[in-house]
Enzyme design. Structure first.
Site, PDB file in Angstrom:
ATOM      1  N   ARG A 107      27.268  41.083  35.403  1.00 53.01           N
ATOM      2  CA  ARG A 107      28.660  40.823  35.608  1.00 53.01           C
ATOM      3  C   ARG A 107      28.953  39.466  34.859  1.00 53.01           C
ATOM      4  NH1 ARG A 107      32.847  39.561  40.015  1.00 53.01           N
ATOM      5  NH2 ARG A 107      34.652  40.788  39.597  1.00 53.01           N
ATOM      6  N   ILE A 113      39.406  41.146  35.923  1.00 56.03           N
ATOM      7  CA  ILE A 113      38.177  41.910  36.008  1.00 56.03           C
ATOM      8  C   ILE A 113      38.382  42.492  37.596  1.00 56.03           C
ATOM      9  CG2 ILE A 113      36.643  40.113  36.399  1.00 56.03           C
ATOM     10  CD1 ILE A 113      34.165  41.709  35.500  1.00 56.03           C
ATOM     11  N   SER A 114      38.220  43.803  37.815  1.00 59.20           N
ATOM     12  CA  SER A 114      38.327  44.126  39.024  1.00 59.20           C
ATOM     13  C   SER A 114      37.321  43.735  40.127  1.00 59.20           C
ATOM     14  CB  SER A 114      38.550  45.671  39.084  1.00 59.20           C
ATOM     15  OG  SER A 114      39.443  46.126  38.368  1.00 59.20           O
ATOM     16  N   GLN A 115      37.552  43.612  41.333  1.00 53.93           N
ATOM     17  CA  GLN A 115      36.429  43.252  42.499  1.00 53.93           C
ATOM     18  C   GLN A 115      35.312  44.303  42.328  1.00 53.93           C
ATOM     19  OE1 GLN A 115      38.579  43.257  46.184  1.00 53.93           O
ATOM     20  NE2 GLN A 115      36.362  43.188  47.360  1.00 53.93           N
TER      21      GLN A 115
END
Ligand code: SAH
Length: 215
Positions: A37, A63-65
């Site tokens: 990530r 950017i999503s959790q």
């Protein structure tokens, strides 16, 4: 940017965290444990890349959790070869998870700069998927029908055109709501014109906006 022992260690801790929060799907857990990530983020976020939070990625987007990515991926119940439409490519992190799960991925992004940056990045990462610059509300009629659809932006309402791009028996995972937060919803296409809904709690996404961005 390399994938060091330190990154791998932080990634293992992240995996433990999402398991603690309730993620059980082995393939989803494996994908989160595999994808670097930190490489999806600006290097200034390196130290925080494996915190279970959303981050800015430019063009006012996030950017999503990781937990949210895992949660939506789990709800998709992907089988290898499933044809999946994602709305909101963003950093490409969610799309990479879908690729790792063996899906055939189609993803749309309305921010041109982000679309261009992420297209280059994902091909450098070796992911093969189909990326489009366009308006997710319209979907991809030429490539429909899809086994499942995932929306990764907060949608004020269910995009009707997208429902009709689902196979019968397929479903859409969509956070429905406005600025005050959204409710994760699964909309199953049970017949030509018949849909069932189930809900899965509260989330917070950036908004799903109409039309392509003008910049
Ligand atoms: N899936 C992404 C999360 C992106 S945040 C990731 O893993 O990083 C939501 C994204 O949806 C943003 O990039 C935003 O630009 C995009 N978006 C918002 N409305 C859209 C629309 N109508 N069509 C396509 N993309 C849209």
């Amino acid at each position: 940017m390399t994938d060091t022992y330190r990154h791998k260690g932080m990634r293992r801790a992240l995996v433990e965290e999402i398991i603690k929060k309730g993620i059980t799907n082995e393939s989803v857990i494996k994908a989160i444990g595999k994808i670097p990530r930190h490489q999806f983020l600006d290097s200034s976020f390196d130290r925080f890349a494996y915190n279970d939070v959303a981050f800015p990625i430019g063009s006012g987007q996030t950017i999503s959790q990781p937990y949210t990515v895992a949660f939506q991926s789990e709800l998709l119940e992907i089988k290898r070869g499933d044809k999946i439409l994602e709305v909101g490519t963003g950093s490409g992190y969610q799309a990479s998870v879908l690729c790792e799960l063996g899906a055939k991925v189609y993803s749309i992004e309305r921010q041109k700069k982000l679309y261009e940056k992420t297209s280059k990045f994902l091909s450098k990462m070796g992911y093969r998927l189909n990326l489009f610059y366009g308006d997710g509300y319209k979907g991809l009629p030429t490539y429909a029908p899809f086994d499942k659809i995932i929306i990764t932006a907060g949608a004020p309402e269910i995009p009707k055109k997208l429902l009709l791009q689902l196979k019968i028996g397929g479903w859409m995972i969509i956070p429905i709501g406005g600025d005050e937060g959204q409710i994760m919803t699964k909309v199953i296409r049970v017949g030509e014109k018949e849909f069932h809904q189930e809900t899965f709690g509260n989330f917070a996404f950036v908004p799903m906006l109409k039309n392509k961005a003008t910049d």
